[in-house]
Design a protein around this motif. Structure first.
Motif, mmCIF file in Angstrom:
data_model
loop_
_atom_site.group_PDB
_atom_site.id
_atom_site.type_symbol
_atom_site.label_atom_id
_atom_site.label_comp_id
_atom_site.label_asym_id
_atom_site.label_seq_id
_atom_site.Cartn_x
_atom_site.Cartn_y
_atom_site.Cartn_z
ATOM 1 N N LYS A 1 0.820 -1.236 0.000
ATOM 2 C CA LYS A 1 0.000 0.000 0.000
ATOM 3 C C LYS A 1 0.845 1.274 0.000
ATOM 4 N N ASP A 2 2.046 1.196 -0.551
ATOM 5 C CA ASP A 2 2.903 2.378 -0.651
ATOM 6 C C ASP A 2 2.772 2.957 -2.053
ATOM 7 N N LEU A 3 1.777 3.805 -2.239
ATOM 8 C CA LEU A 3 1.493 4.357 -3.561
ATOM 9 C C LEU A 3 2.593 5.308 -4.016
ATOM 10 N N GLY A 4 3.157 6.103 -3.105
ATOM 11 C CA GLY A 4 4.188 7.061 -3.484
ATOM 12 C C GLY A 4 5.412 6.389 -4.073
ATOM 13 N N THR A 5 5.918 5.343 -3.413
ATOM 14 C CA THR A 5 7.081 4.612 -3.922
ATOM 15 C C THR A 5 6.741 3.888 -5.220
ATOM 16 N N GLY A 6 5.519 3.349 -5.306
ATOM 17 C CA GLY A 6 5.094 2.695 -6.539
ATOM 18 C C GLY A 6 5.097 3.653 -7.717
ATOM 19 N N MET A 7 4.683 4.900 -7.485
ATOM 20 C CA MET A 7 4.686 5.906 -8.558
ATOM 21 C C MET A 7 6.105 6.259 -8.975
ATOM 22 N N ILE A 8 7.037 6.298 -8.019
ATOM 23 C CA ILE A 8 8.434 6.577 -8.362
ATOM 24 C C ILE A 8 8.999 5.452 -9.227
ATOM 25 N N VAL B 1 -3.626 3.438 -10.015
ATOM 26 C CA VAL B 1 -3.681 4.550 -9.059
ATOM 27 C C VAL B 1 -5.113 4.785 -8.587
ATOM 28 N N VAL B 2 -6.050 4.790 -9.530
ATOM 29 C CA VAL B 2 -7.453 5.002 -9.158
ATOM 30 C C VAL B 2 -7.939 3.876 -8.245
ATOM 31 N N GLY B 3 -7.576 2.625 -8.589
ATOM 32 C CA GLY B 3 -7.993 1.494 -7.773
ATOM 33 C C GLY B 3 -7.437 1.555 -6.366
ATOM 34 N N LEU B 4 -6.161 1.898 -6.239
ATOM 35 C CA LEU B 4 -5.538 1.980 -4.913
ATOM 36 C C LEU B 4 -6.096 3.144 -4.105
ATOM 37 N N ALA B 5 -6.409 4.248 -4.779
ATOM 38 C CA ALA B 5 -6.965 5.399 -4.074
ATOM 39 C C ALA B 5 -8.346 5.082 -3.519
ATOM 40 N N VAL B 6 -9.174 4.437 -4.322
ATOM 41 C CA VAL B 6 -10.528 4.110 -3.891
ATOM 42 C C VAL B 6 -10.508 3.056 -2.781
ATOM 43 N N ALA B 7 -9.564 2.131 -2.846
ATOM 44 C CA ALA B 7 -9.505 1.035 -1.879
ATOM 45 C C ALA B 7 -9.031 1.475 -0.502
ATOM 46 N N SER B 8 -8.395 2.639 -0.404
ATOM 47 C CA SER B 8 -7.851 3.100 0.876
ATOM 48 C C SER B 8 -8.545 4.393 1.312
ATOM 49 N N PRO B 9 -9.348 4.363 2.361
ATOM 50 C CA PRO B 9 -9.998 5.586 2.839
ATOM 51 C C PRO B 9 -8.999 6.668 3.245
ATOM 52 N N ASN B 10 -7.876 6.255 3.859
ATOM 53 C CA ASN B 10 -6.850 7.213 4.265
ATOM 54 C C ASN B 10 -6.257 7.928 3.062
ATOM 55 N N ARG B 11 -5.902 7.127 2.032
ATOM 56 C CA ARG B 11 -5.314 7.710 0.830
ATOM 57 C C ARG B 11 -6.331 8.570 0.077
ATOM 58 N N MET C 1 -8.529 13.860 -1.681
ATOM 59 C CA MET C 1 -9.671 14.772 -1.686
ATOM 60 C C MET C 1 -9.362 16.052 -0.921
ATOM 61 N N SER C 2 -8.578 15.949 0.150
ATOM 62 C CA SER C 2 -8.209 17.154 0.900
ATOM 63 C C SER C 2 -7.353 18.084 0.065
ATOM 64 N N PHE C 3 -6.544 17.503 -0.823
ATOM 65 C CA PHE C 3 -5.725 18.323 -1.712
ATOM 66 C C PHE C 3 -6.609 19.111 -2.684
ATOM 67 N N LEU C 4 -7.720 18.504 -3.092
ATOM 68 C CA LEU C 4 -8.622 19.159 -4.043
ATOM 69 C C LEU C 4 -9.634 20.058 -3.363
ATOM 70 N N ASN C 5 -9.807 19.883 -2.049
ATOM 71 C CA ASN C 5 -10.835 20.618 -1.318
ATOM 72 C C ASN C 5 -10.188 21.686 -0.442
ATOM 73 N N GLU C 6 -10.490 22.941 -0.697
ATOM 74 C CA GLU C 6 -9.907 24.033 0.080
ATOM 75 C C GLU C 6 -10.463 24.081 1.501
ATOM 76 N N ASP C 7 -11.638 23.524 1.719
ATOM 77 C CA ASP C 7 -12.276 23.566 3.035
ATOM 78 C C ASP C 7 -12.167 22.222 3.755
ATOM 79 N N CYS C 8 -11.024 21.547 3.581
ATOM 80 C CA CYS C 8 -10.864 20.242 4.212
ATOM 81 C C CYS C 8 -10.675 20.400 5.720
ATOM 82 N N ASN C 9 -10.796 19.290 6.425
ATOM 83 C CA ASN C 9 -10.732 19.284 7.885
ATOM 84 C C ASN C 9 -9.291 19.525 8.344
ATOM 85 N N TYR C 10 -9.066 20.638 9.020
ATOM 86 C CA TYR C 10 -7.723 20.990 9.484
ATOM 87 C C TYR C 10 -7.176 19.945 10.456
#
Length: 410
Positions: free
Chosen positions: A188-195, A225-235, A240-249
């Protein structure tokens, strides 16, 4: 009685302008290539700079944990003491050595990565890509990146005359790449997988593969990427917080917000080395993925600019190797290694300044974490070895010497 002295006759043909004496001192006394010097100096400067920043970022946390202020820096320093000599040792190896050990290195890298799924592995931050041995933590995927770069260079070098045929591009690159990237994504390490995926694309691009052959890998990566993003609520929450300016601080935006605040507080000149406020428990991963924020807070825009200039010089030296070499293996490995190290640095910095969502990739040379530092230093040693293989630059030499230089280059 007069005596006349007859001039000595030379044993060889007389040349215009006098007799040219030449002494060959061997390869040990050849001038060190500029690329070698730039790579070594920028790597050492960034490593030393990182050691200072790790000391600053970890001192408060170390004291809070009941230890001394230098505990984190000492652990980081152990890997510097190991990695820097290994970098110079590796720089002395001939290029042919890396071709011979590429398959072995990849197999060992994969075997090491599989340890994360054994009792030695453990999970942190939702990712299971770490192992703990004798009190030290280790991320095997960092060594896998290095082995993957060299392996791709060898395969594309051997197939250099067959890359117009999609079958030769597909086998064995796509199946093996899927195994390498999949072994990381399984943790579940998406960042390293993308590298790792970026490394594969860079190797194909610099080997001269036609762009239309990139379509299938790109589609596969988007689906993954889409599959891994949807499968992980944390990810999914981080994206979504990156796309949402009013995300939970207090949840998804906490770390990224404090990273921006650290950069804003630093201004142009910074608060001074050691004077960061965010490292007092406000900024998670202050010494790891967000160390660039501490650089900006303590040393300001000037400190950040120095880091960027050093990475720029590093990339300049590496791409000079790409431009000057006629060896397909050297070109692909040098370019791909640079895309890995400098590209990962730009992604990390982009995360800190809010251009990308939080991906969890370290800043090469600077972030705390011995595995990442050691892998990057070893990768730099490979680049330095490639720099030593370059032919000397012609500077007003005779036609005979020029011909020999061109022959060596070929």
């Amino acid at each position: 009685m007069s005596h006349t002295t007859r001039p000595r006759e030379s044993s060889g043909p007389r040349r215009k302008g006098g007799l040219l004496a030449r002494v060959s001192l061997g390869s040990r006394f050849q001038a060190i290539p500029l690329e070698f010097v730039l790579l070594a100096s920028t790597a050492l400067i960034l490593t030393a700079f990182g050691a200072v920043m790790v000391l600053s970022a970890t001192s408060v946390e170390s004291i809070g944990a009941g230890g001394g202020p230098y505990d984190g820096a000492v652990k980081h320093g152990v890997f510097i003491v190991i990695g820097v000599p290994l970098m110079f040792v590796l720089s002395r190896f001939p290029v042919g050595f890396f071709r011979k050990v590429a398959w072995l290195a990849l197999i060992l890298g994969l075997a090491l990565q599989m340890l994360v799924f054994t009792p030695l592995g453990y999970e942190t931050g939702g990712n299971r890509n770490w192992i703990r041995v004798a009190g030290y933590t280790m991320q095997p995927a960092e060594f896998l990146k290095l082995a993957f770069v060299v392996w791709l260079g060898v395969i594309l070098y051997r197939k250099r005359g067959l890359l117009t045929n999609w079958k030769h591009v597909f086998v064995p690159i796509v199946p093996v790449s899927a195994l390498v990237i999949g072994s990381v994504l399984a943790g579940k390490d998406l960042g390293t997988g993308m590298i790792l995926f970026l490394i594969m694309l860079a190797a194909l691009f610099f080997s001269g593969v036609k762009l239309r052959l990139f379509v299938i890998p790109m589609l596969m990566s988007i689906v993954a990427v889409v599959g891994l993003a949807v499968a992980s609520p944390n990810r999914m929450g981080r994206i979504m917080s990156f796309l949402n300016e009013d995300c939970n601080y207090y949840d998804e935006c906490y770390q990224s917000t404090h990273g921006i605040w650290a950069l804003a507080e630093g201004g142009i000149f910074g608060l001074g080395l050691g004077n960061s406020k965010q490292k007092y428990g406000w900024l998670p991963a202050a010494a790891d993925d967000y160390i660039f924020a501490i650089v900006g807070e303590e040393l300001g825009l000037i400190g950040c600019a120095v880091v960027l200039v050093m990475f720029g010089l590093y990339a300049f030296a590496a791409f000079r190797i790409v431009r000057r070499t006629s060896d397909q293996f050297v070109r692909v490995v040098a370019a791909t290694m640079t895309i890995w190290i400098v590209g990962q640095a730009l992604i990390n910095i982009g995360v800190v300044i809010g251009v990308f969502p939080v991906l969890g990739v370290p800043l090469p040379f600077l972030s705390s974490g011995g595995t990442s530092l050691l892998a990057v230093l070893l990768g730099t040693g490979v680049l330095m070895s490639l720099a030593r293989s370059l032919p000397p630059i012609e500077r007003g030499i005779g036609s005979g010497e020029s011909q020999r230089t061109r022959s060596a280059a070929r």
